[in-house]
Structures are given as structure tokens and as C-alpha cells.
Design an enzyme around this catalytic site. Structure first.
Site, PDB file in Angstrom:
ATOM      1  N   GLU A 257      24.656  53.642  27.926  1.00  0.00           N
ATOM      2  CA  GLU A 257      25.959  54.319  27.970  1.00  0.00           C
ATOM      3  C   GLU A 257      26.929  53.674  26.971  1.00  0.00           C
ATOM      4  O   GLU A 257      27.618  54.363  26.202  1.00  0.00           O
ATOM      5  CB  GLU A 257      26.571  54.217  29.381  1.00  0.00           C
ATOM      6  CG  GLU A 257      25.830  54.998  30.444  1.00  0.00           C
ATOM      7  CD  GLU A 257      24.724  54.191  31.127  1.00  0.00           C
ATOM      8  OE1 GLU A 257      24.208  53.210  30.524  1.00  0.00           O
ATOM      9  OE2 GLU A 257      24.353  54.547  32.257  1.00  0.00           O
TER      10      GLU A 257
ATOM     11  N   GLY B 194      27.454  39.994  35.440  1.00  0.00           N
ATOM     12  CA  GLY B 194      28.339  41.053  34.948  1.00  0.00           C
ATOM     13  C   GLY B 194      29.490  41.337  35.903  1.00  0.00           C
ATOM     14  O   GLY B 194      30.647  41.442  35.498  1.00  0.00           O
ATOM     15  N   ARG B 195      29.176  41.439  37.193  1.00  0.00           N
ATOM     16  CA  ARG B 195      30.218  41.804  38.164  1.00  0.00           C
ATOM     17  C   ARG B 195      31.167  40.646  38.463  1.00  0.00           C
ATOM     18  O   ARG B 195      32.127  40.802  39.220  1.00  0.00           O
ATOM     19  CB  ARG B 195      29.578  42.366  39.433  1.00  0.00           C
ATOM     20  CG  ARG B 195      28.526  41.468  40.076  1.00  0.00           C
ATOM     21  CD  ARG B 195      27.690  42.234  41.104  1.00  0.00           C
ATOM     22  NE  ARG B 195      26.582  41.437  41.617  1.00  0.00           N
ATOM     23  CZ  ARG B 195      25.385  41.342  41.066  1.00  0.00           C
ATOM     24  NH1 ARG B 195      25.141  41.990  39.934  1.00  0.00           N
ATOM     25  NH2 ARG B 195      24.429  40.626  41.620  1.00  0.00           N
TER      26      ARG B 195
ATOM     27  N   LYS C 204      16.867  53.368  35.314  1.00  0.00           N
ATOM     28  CA  LYS C 204      17.102  53.307  33.859  1.00  0.00           C
ATOM     29  C   LYS C 204      15.802  53.579  33.121  1.00  0.00           C
ATOM     30  O   LYS C 204      15.768  54.330  32.136  1.00  0.00           O
ATOM     31  CB  LYS C 204      17.584  51.909  33.455  1.00  0.00           C
ATOM     32  CG  LYS C 204      18.998  51.563  33.805  1.00  0.00           C
ATOM     33  CD  LYS C 204      19.343  50.218  33.137  1.00  0.00           C
ATOM     34  CE  LYS C 204      20.470  49.498  33.818  1.00  0.00           C
ATOM     35  NZ  LYS C 204      20.697  48.152  33.311  1.00  0.00           N
TER      36      LYS C 204
ATOM     37  N   HIS D 205      45.234  61.192  54.931  1.00  0.00           N
ATOM     38  CA  HIS D 205      45.208  62.657  54.957  1.00  0.00           C
ATOM     39  C   HIS D 205      43.876  63.192  54.470  1.00  0.00           C
ATOM     40  O   HIS D 205      43.751  64.369  54.148  1.00  0.00           O
ATOM     41  CB  HIS D 205      46.358  63.207  54.111  1.00  0.00           C
ATOM     42  CG  HIS D 205      47.692  62.738  54.616  1.00  0.00           C
ATOM     43  ND1 HIS D 205      48.372  63.369  55.630  1.00  0.00           N
ATOM     44  CD2 HIS D 205      48.433  61.645  54.295  1.00  0.00           C
ATOM     45  CE1 HIS D 205      49.497  62.713  55.884  1.00  0.00           C
ATOM     46  NE2 HIS D 205      49.550  61.659  55.088  1.00  0.00           N
TER      47      HIS D 205
ATOM     48  N   LYS E 152      27.254  42.601  28.235  1.00  0.00           N
ATOM     49  CA  LYS E 152      26.583  41.294  28.301  1.00  0.00           C
ATOM     50  C   LYS E 152      25.253  41.359  27.543  1.00  0.00           C
ATOM     51  O   LYS E 152      24.940  40.493  26.743  1.00  0.00           O
ATOM     52  CB  LYS E 152      26.375  40.903  29.763  1.00  0.00           C
ATOM     53  CG  LYS E 152      25.746  39.551  29.969  1.00  0.00           C
ATOM     54  CD  LYS E 152      25.672  39.215  31.456  1.00  0.00           C
ATOM     55  CE  LYS E 152      24.823  37.971  31.665  1.00  0.00           C
ATOM     56  NZ  LYS E 152      24.612  37.674  33.081  1.00  0.00           N
TER      57      LYS E 152
ATOM     58  N   GLU F 126      26.206  45.611  44.641  1.00  0.00           N
ATOM     59  CA  GLU F 126      25.208  45.141  43.677  1.00  0.00           C
ATOM     60  C   GLU F 126      24.789  43.709  44.031  1.00  0.00           C
ATOM     61  O   GLU F 126      23.651  43.314  43.775  1.00  0.00           O
ATOM     62  CB  GLU F 126      25.759  45.215  42.242  1.00  0.00           C
ATOM     63  CG  GLU F 126      24.661  45.190  41.176  1.00  0.00           C
ATOM     64  CD  GLU F 126      25.158  45.584  39.785  1.00  0.00           C
ATOM     65  OE1 GLU F 126      24.974  46.754  39.395  1.00  0.00           O
ATOM     66  OE2 GLU F 126      25.736  44.723  39.097  1.00  0.00           O
TER      67      GLU F 126
END
Ligand code: F6P
Length: 487
Positions: free
Chosen positions: A171, A224-225, A447, A338, A165, A308
Site C-alpha cells: 500500500e 511498528g505499532r 498479504k 446515539h 519500517k 495486533e
């Protein structure tokens, strides 16, 4: 309650009629219905950033969704038309790489909301419908992630979708640069034809070298999410066809309409029960356990969506609040039985569970589906009833809450409904806590500090002299890690 392909059973939750009435009264006091209406009306409910929150417009076939006095739907549909055309061009082979070859592998480069949604959907639908194009996802700045996605890839036939965005995320930019270098090593300098970008800042994508016709926009009124419904969903269309992406939108729209029109809707019910569990029963975490390998990425997606959005400590006025969203975690059943179900059954903490089961699963026989569903039902019943035993080690206290979410089957339409349901649950929870669910300032500080630390670890002379400005703990670790890495 049944909406579309989703049935939810809350009968194993720890509440009675009196509690339910009190929760309904709370919804009234907190003006939940008005809050939902404000979002649909395009009010700038993300007030800390001065933004509307209109991911619902991305899945609306028609209507009036207004931002700053303008209906945004024509623009949304124009971008969808571009997505459709691009998808058809790439899938049909009309789109050629620089050496004239067809694309056979798509690699999405993005992180957080620019990764988790499309990755989760592609994983889920891949079990149902084989991919038309081999579509993979790279998020981690650790280059191993990209290296694995590139295994067996042919540069002549590989297309990267750079999804960001902001187009400033470290990254993603580092991975995009590495991808470009990988292409250039075989194809030469001009590799623009092997990139598509999705960004709210198309000029930044253009500066990276991606031709403007290959950049699809997004908007500041989509978080974004919440963005998999926008052009961020392009990898879904590339993998399965635009019509499958359209089905996903249609499923989400069905849930939107239910939430918009019905006051005590499925999302409000879920949110009220979650509120009871966290704020009154003291649950410090919550689990999502899908009894479906196809939904393996759902817990990770919901982690970002819920945490978030509602991982906040102050209300709209900036005052400290007592509680907000409990940690969310999960893993597919039956694997998780398990692993950590011991903790669920006999640990000292209580965590409510959303079990997700399917009436039908593509590729599974009736007997296989029955085995999965029997396990989910058994776990939910054991959590609720427990077991008395003379030996305390063998005793189960029970009274541990869960809900059972039953999907008729898993396809793009039902998945769209399920994701939209959780999105609306998150909105309602935020209204109940009186917080802004749509900013994420909490991710910024780390960041910024990383940007100060990188030059120190790179032994940049100017930065090294600043080591003393760090706290003792960080200084100690900087000295240890300064020699880390191999060139
Ligand atoms: O760091 C968190 C975050 O800002 C998320 O909110 C977002 O989904 C992700 O980073 C990626 O951001 P972008 O799409 O701008 O690269």
C-alpha cells in the site's frame, strides 16, 4: 489512582476485595514484575523474531538501554537531533523544493503503525495547537485517499514523508509511486527534495530515489505499532514543532518510570481488571469512548496496539490457549450514545468500557466541558445501576462494568502518558496470558494470497491458468471480479 495528569477510577468494575486479591496473586504467579523488568532490560522478549522490545528507550532522556551489549541511547538521541534539525529546516523555509519554494503541506504515506500513531496524535493536538505546517495522512491503497490529501496541494510546496519500517509494504509503495508521479507531472524527473523517508532499511528508500540525507532510521527493537516515538513521529514534529514532540516523549517517559518503579502500577491494575473482564466475566469485546473530539482517532490506534499485539492463540511454547484479547472498538462520546449504546445497555453481551473524560479541553467553555462530562458520568452510572421497570422493554439490567479515565487536560505531555499507559497495559496482559505480544505473523497470510490473486485479476495469462488451484469459493469470486475496474 493518579499518575501525572491521569486519574483512573475503577469503582464501577465488577470485582470485590476477594477477586482483587486473587488477581494480585495471579500477577505474582505469572511474574508480571519480572516480565516488565525483562522488557526494560532489553531482553529479546519478542523471541519468535529474536528481538528486544525497547520503545521505552525512545523516550528516555538518559540511562542504559542495552541491545546486544550496546547502549542504544546515543544512537536514539542522534536521530532525534536529526529530526529536530530537519523539522526546523522545513518549518523555517530553509528547506526548499526543487523550484526554490517553501514547503507548506506535508503528507505522510504509511499504514498501520506507520500511520495510526502519528495520525492520532496530530488529530488530538490539532484541537489544542494549530498546525504550523498543514500535515495530512494517507494510508489506504485506494487512491481516493491520496487524491483527497492532494486536493488544493501545490507540487512546488508539498513534501511527502514515506514511512515504512520494512519499505516493502504494498500500500505504502504504491502510494509513494503515485505521489512521485504527481510531483513529476509538474516538476520534472528529479523530485527527491520533496521526499523524506523513515525506515529500518534506508537502502530501500534510497533505491526508491530518496537521498540518504533525507532518510531517518528506525530499528528492529521497535515494533511498528510502538513506533510513533521514533522518527515515525516526524509528522508530529513537522506539524507542531519539535518541542511538542519532545513533550510527548517526556509524558510517556513519566509513565514508563511509574511502571518501572511501582509494582502495582496503573498499567498492572488496568491489565488485571481487563483480564478479569475477559477471562472470568466472559467479555468478548471492550470499548474505548473518549468524550473529546480531539481523541477521535484513539480507538483506531488502540485497535492496532491491542489486537495486533495480543490477538494470539498460542502461548510462548506454541501451545493453544483458551483466551486472549477481546475485540476493541469505540467512537467518541456523545456521538456513540446515539449509535451503539443501546447494545451496551440492553444487549445480551457485556463489554467493559473505558470512558475518557477531560477536566479541561482547549477551545471548550466550562459549560461545554460539563455537558460532555455529565454524559460520560451518566452513561457509566446507567451501565452500573441499570433500572428496574415493570415493562421488560424499559428495563436496564445494569451491572455492566466501566472505568473512568480522567485527564487533567489534553496536551502532548498528557497524551504521551495516556498512550504509554495503554502500551504497558498490553505488555502486562500478554504476560498474564503467557503470549508474545510483539510479533504479528497473523497479518502475513492474507498479504501472500493477495500477491497471488493480483495477477489473476489482471488477467495475466500465466496466472489465469492457475485459477483452478484456488478453492471453489475464491474461484467463483475471481470470475465475477475479473472484469471489475475501469481503465
Ligand atoms: O500488516 C501489518 C504491519 O506489518 C504492521 O505491523 C505495521 O505497522 C504495518 O504493517 C506497516 O508496516 P511497514 O511500516 O513496514 O510499512
Amino acid at each position: 489512582m493518579q499518575v501525572g495528569a491521569i486519574h483512573i477510577d475503577h469503582s464501577k468494575q465488577r470485582l470485590d476485595a476477594a477477586v482483587w486479591q486473587a488477581l494480585l496473586a495471579l500477577a505474582e504467579t505469572r511474574q508480571v514484575s519480572q516480565g516488565i523488568a525483562r522488557m526494560f532490560a532489553g531482553e529479546k522478549i519478542n523471541h519468535t523474531e529474536g528481538r528486544a522490545v525497547l520503545h521505552v528507550a525512545l523516550r528516555a532522556p538518559a540511562g542504559n538501554y542495552v541491545v546486544d551489549g550496546k547502549n542504544i541511547l546515543p544512537e536514539v538521541h542522534a536521530v532525534q537531533a536529526r529530526m529536530r534539525a530537519m523539522t526546523e529546516e522545513i518549518q523555517s523555509g530553509a528547506w526548499r523544493g526543487v523550484s526554490g519554494q517553501k514547503i507548506e503541506r506535508v503528507i505522510n504515506i504509511g499504514i498501520g503503525g506507520s500511520d495510526l500513531g502519528p495520525r492520532m496524535v496530530c488529530t488530538a493536538l490539532n484541537a489544542h495547537t494549530p498546525m504550523r505546517l498543514d500535515t495530512r495522512f494517507v494510508a489506504n491503497v485506494d487512491p481516493t485517499d491520496l487524491a483527497l490529501a492532494l486536493r488544493g496541494a501545490d507540487p512546488h510546496r508539498t513534501l511527502f514523508v514515506v514511512t515504512s519500517k520494512t519499505f516493502t509494504t504494498t500500500e505504502t509503495l504504491m502510494n509513494a509511486q503515485a505521489a512521485r508521479a504527481w510531483l513529476q507531472a509538474t516538476l520534472g524527473e528529479d523530485v527527491g527534495r520533496h521526499f523524506v523517508a523513515i525506515s529500518a532499511f534506508p537502502e530501500r528508500a534510497a533505491a526508491f530515489g530518496i537521498p540518504p540525507a533525507q532518510v531517518l532510521p528506525m530499528w528492529d527493537w521497535v515494533g511498528g505499532r510502538y513506533s510513533l516515538w521514533s522518527a515515525v513521529g516526524l509528522p508530529i514534529a513537522l506539524a507542531f514543532g519539535y518541542e511538542v514532540f519532545a513533550e510527548l516523549l517526556a509524558g510517556a517517559h513519566l509513565m514508563d518510570e511509574h511502571v518501572r518503579q511501582q509494582q502495582l502500577n496503573m498499567a498492572v491494575q488496568m491489565a488485571l481488571i481487563a483480564h478479569w473482564n475477559s477471562d472470568y466475566l466472559g467479555a468478548s469485546s471492550q470499548l474505548v469512548i473518549p468524550y473529546s473530539e480531539a481523541l477521535a482517532r484513539l480507538p483506531a490506534f488502540l485497535q492496532q496496539l491491542e489486537l495486533e499485539s495480543n490477538g494470539k492463540r498460542v502461548n510462548h511454547q506454541g501451545e493453544l490457549i483458551q483466551s486472549s484479547v477481546p475485540a476493541l472498538w469505540g467512537e467518541v462520546g456523545s456521538n456513540s450514545q446515539h449509535a451503539f449504546f443501546q447494545w451496551l445497555h440492553q444487549g445480551t453481551q457485556i463489554a467493559p468500557v473505558d470512558f475518557i473524560v477531560l477536566k479541561q479541553q482547549a477551545g471548550l467553555s466550562r459549560a461545554q466541558t460539563q455537558t460532555l462530562n455529565a454524559n460520560a458520568l451518566a452513561q457509566a452510572r446507567a451501565l452500573m445501576l441499570g433500572q428496574t421497570h415493570a415493562d421488560p422493554h424499559r428495563e436496564f439490567p445494569g451491572n455492566r462494568p466501566s472505568s473512568m479515565i480522567v485527564l487533567d487536560s489534553l496536551n502532548a505531555h498528557s497524551l504521551g502518558q495516556l498512550i504509554a499507559l495503554y502500551e504497558h497495559k498490553v505488555l502486562v496482559q500478554g504476560i498474564l496470558w503467557g503470549i508474545n505480544s510483539f510479533d504479528q505473523f497473523g497479518v502475513e497470510l492474507g498479504k501472500a494470497i493477495a500477491n497471488q490473486i493480483v495477477p489473476v485479476l489482471q488477467k495475466n495469462a500465466a496466472a489465469e491458468s492457475k485459477i483452478a488451484e484456488f478453492d471453489d469459493s475464491t474461484q467463483h469470486l475471481l470470475h465475477i471480479l475479473a472484469a471489475a475496474g475501469v481503465d
